[in-house]
Design a protein around this motif. Structure first.
Motif, PDB file in Angstrom:
ATOM      1  N   UNK A  44       0.821  -1.208   0.000  1.00  0.00           N
ATOM      2  CA  UNK A  44       0.000   0.000   0.000  1.00  0.00           C
ATOM      3  C   UNK A  44       0.856   1.260   0.000  1.00  0.00           C
ATOM      4  N   UNK A  45       2.081   1.131   0.459  1.00  0.00           N
ATOM      5  CA  UNK A  45       2.986   2.280   0.410  1.00  0.00           C
ATOM      6  C   UNK A  45       3.341   2.602  -1.047  1.00  0.00           C
ATOM      7  N   UNK A  46       3.560   1.576  -1.833  1.00  0.00           N
ATOM      8  CA  UNK A  46       3.928   1.788  -3.233  1.00  0.00           C
ATOM      9  C   UNK A  46       2.721   2.173  -4.089  1.00  0.00           C
ATOM     10  N   UNK A  47       1.649   1.429  -3.947  1.00  0.00           N
ATOM     11  CA  UNK A  47       0.432   1.696  -4.723  1.00  0.00           C
ATOM     12  C   UNK A  47      -0.699   1.880  -3.737  1.00  0.00           C
ATOM     13  N   UNK A  48      -1.245   3.042  -3.679  1.00  0.00           N
ATOM     14  CA  UNK A  48      -2.130   3.364  -2.560  1.00  0.00           C
ATOM     15  C   UNK A  48      -3.294   2.405  -2.345  1.00  0.00           C
ATOM     16  N   UNK A  49      -3.832   1.890  -3.409  1.00  0.00           N
ATOM     17  CA  UNK A  49      -4.995   1.014  -3.249  1.00  0.00           C
ATOM     18  C   UNK A  49      -4.969  -0.136  -4.253  1.00  0.00           C
ATOM     19  N   UNK A  50      -5.848  -1.079  -4.016  1.00  0.00           N
ATOM     20  CA  UNK A  50      -5.983  -2.213  -4.927  1.00  0.00           C
ATOM     21  C   UNK A  50      -6.343  -1.713  -6.325  1.00  0.00           C
ATOM     22  N   UNK A  51      -7.274  -0.773  -6.365  1.00  0.00           N
ATOM     23  CA  UNK A  51      -7.700  -0.214  -7.652  1.00  0.00           C
ATOM     24  C   UNK A  51      -6.528   0.397  -8.416  1.00  0.00           C
ATOM     25  N   UNK A  52      -5.740   1.217  -7.702  1.00  0.00           N
ATOM     26  CA  UNK A  52      -4.598   1.867  -8.348  1.00  0.00           C
ATOM     27  C   UNK A  52      -3.610   0.831  -8.898  1.00  0.00           C
ATOM     28  N   UNK A  53      -3.327  -0.152  -8.074  1.00  0.00           N
ATOM     29  CA  UNK A  53      -2.395  -1.193  -8.499  1.00  0.00           C
ATOM     30  C   UNK A  53      -2.935  -1.928  -9.716  1.00  0.00           C
ATOM     31  N   UNK A  54      -4.222  -2.231  -9.653  1.00  0.00           N
ATOM     32  CA  UNK A  54      -4.850  -2.924 -10.772  1.00  0.00           C
ATOM     33  C   UNK A  54      -4.749  -2.108 -12.060  1.00  0.00           C
ATOM     34  N   UNK A  55      -5.053  -0.816 -11.939  1.00  0.00           N
ATOM     35  CA  UNK A  55      -4.993   0.038 -13.124  1.00  0.00           C
ATOM     36  C   UNK A  55      -3.604   0.019 -13.760  1.00  0.00           C
ATOM     37  N   UNK A  56      -2.614   0.109 -12.901  1.00  0.00           N
ATOM     38  CA  UNK A  56      -1.233   0.077 -13.376  1.00  0.00           C
ATOM     39  C   UNK A  56      -0.968  -1.223 -14.148  1.00  0.00           C
ATOM     40  N   UNK A  57      -1.305  -2.325 -13.516  1.00  0.00           N
ATOM     41  CA  UNK A  57      -1.069  -3.634 -14.117  1.00  0.00           C
ATOM     42  C   UNK A  57      -1.849  -3.793 -15.420  1.00  0.00           C
ATOM     43  N   UNK A  58      -3.103  -3.395 -15.372  1.00  0.00           N
ATOM     44  CA  UNK A  58      -3.942  -3.576 -16.559  1.00  0.00           C
ATOM     45  C   UNK A  58      -3.431  -2.741 -17.729  1.00  0.00           C
ATOM     46  N   UNK A  59      -3.105  -1.488 -17.430  1.00  0.00           N
ATOM     47  CA  UNK A  59      -2.529  -0.617 -18.455  1.00  0.00           C
ATOM     48  C   UNK A  59      -1.278  -1.234 -19.060  1.00  0.00           C
ATOM     49  N   UNK A  60      -0.446  -1.706 -18.185  1.00  0.00           N
ATOM     50  CA  UNK A  60       0.768  -2.402 -18.558  1.00  0.00           C
ATOM     51  C   UNK A  60       0.519  -3.517 -19.556  1.00  0.00           C
TER      52      UNK A  60
END
Lengths: 202, 202
Positions: A44-60
């Motif tokens: 959570x320190x790196x990616x504030x939320x599950x949603x944010x992390x997901x967006x990053x991964x999905x975009x990737x």
DNA sequence: ATTATGTTTAACTATTTGGTTAAACCAGTT
DNA sequence: AACTGGTTTAACCAAATAGTTAAACATAAT
């Protein structure tokens, strides 16, 4: 300043793995943390939320696919080349990452609005994709099929077997992995041949 | 003894709706209860757990599909008829229930072991499905394609547009629903024509 | 009317899970 | 050595959610 970059990469790789196999709803932050060999707070320190992390991964992942396709059709002068290049490049890509299409399609289905932003933010040039096929559409040696239908035919035949691998494996090949692999390997050239034979007059 | 049968049907219909659109992981028992106009306790009274309810619904849907396909190809004497019947029946089915394939494929992907039991418990006769296409495979007026490949081609071209409707709509038709609908309506006859032209010699 | 049986409900419980906090840690800088 | 910045951790919190319980209710049989 110990790890940083390395850690971020490790997190994204782990997240990719988990999201792709479990989907957004089925994925657990704990599992991602475990797989990245860190704890949840750092996640959570790196990616504030599950949603944010997901967006990053999905975009990737989406970017990977798009650039993959773009590269495969970049140097195609005519429709014959286009089809052959697309199927060849894409098939090899999918053999390496067979779970990607199902994942992407499921997530877009879950949240259809996403795709608009996705295409925008990735700067996808639609013309590049369907331009060639549209332009080639009225060649005299081709049957008068709607070029968009042809495009979807090629996409369908290439991608669907990976999306439906579970059913095909279980249903047609009685769970026989090897038989399925043989089928997939044979499929690449089959599609090219099948489409060529269908679209050309005579 | 007030409701019973009616209630059970209402629950299954509600559950179907929610599971199909949200997937197992995204579905909430509360939402199913709300949609069925009962409360959660009653839901658990009828179907002991989320898993049990899901299995019932999934089996239900799977059976619908299978019997649908079976019916569509039952009276097909040769491969021409088979393809035409299959595409026609299936297309109309999918236009009514476009979310089903994505759902089924996602859940099978999530839990691949399931499919073995599914096929067993539904008493699916594989031969019925691929028997005709295999037998017709060595007709002299057909090109020497592998019949299994042809089968997968037809399945792919028919089902994939519904699985990938989100991407196709957004990507190819810029979100234009009507353009997509026109495309889908045109597609049924296109597939039949496309395949016929490809498989027959000359 | 009373009983028995299946139905329905409101309130509750235990667990899972995304997210937070505050303190410890580590490296480079002064 | 003390300070400063980002990094890492263990312990905690609050909300969501699957599942339970016990009591009220309705209907048919006795």
């Amino acid at each position: 300043m110990v790890n940083n970059e390395n850690t971020e990469i490790k997190i994204i790789e782990a997240a990719k793995e988990v999201f792709v196999h479990k989907g957004y709803d089925g994925a657990r932050m704990q599992e991602i943390a475990d797989k990245a060999e860190i704890n949840k707070a750092l996640l959570h320190y790196y990616f504030r939320s599950k949603t944010k992390l997901f967006e990053k991964v999905f975009n990737n992942i989406f970017k990977e696919i798009v650039t993959g396709v773009a590269a495969s059709i970049e140097n195609s002068k005519n429709i014959e080349e286009l089809i052959e290049n697309f199927v060849n490049v894409y098939f090899e890509e999918l053999k390496k990452k067979p779970y990607i299409p199902q994942f992407v399609l499921h997530e877009i289905n879950r949240n259809p609005e996403m795709i608009v932003d996705l295409i925008k933010s990735n700067g996808v040039d639609k013309q590049k994709f369907i331009g060639v096929i549209l332009k080639e559409g009225n060649r005299k040696d081709l049957r008068p099929f709607n070029p968009i239908q042809i495009l979807v035919n090629v996409l369908s035949m290439t991608i669907f077997p990976f999306v439906a691998s579970g059913i095909i494996k279980g249903f047609i090949f009685d769970g026989d992995e090897d038989a399925f692999d043989t089928f997939i390997n044979e499929r690449k050239s089959h599609i090219v041949e099948f489409v060529q034979v269908a679209i050309f007059k005579k």
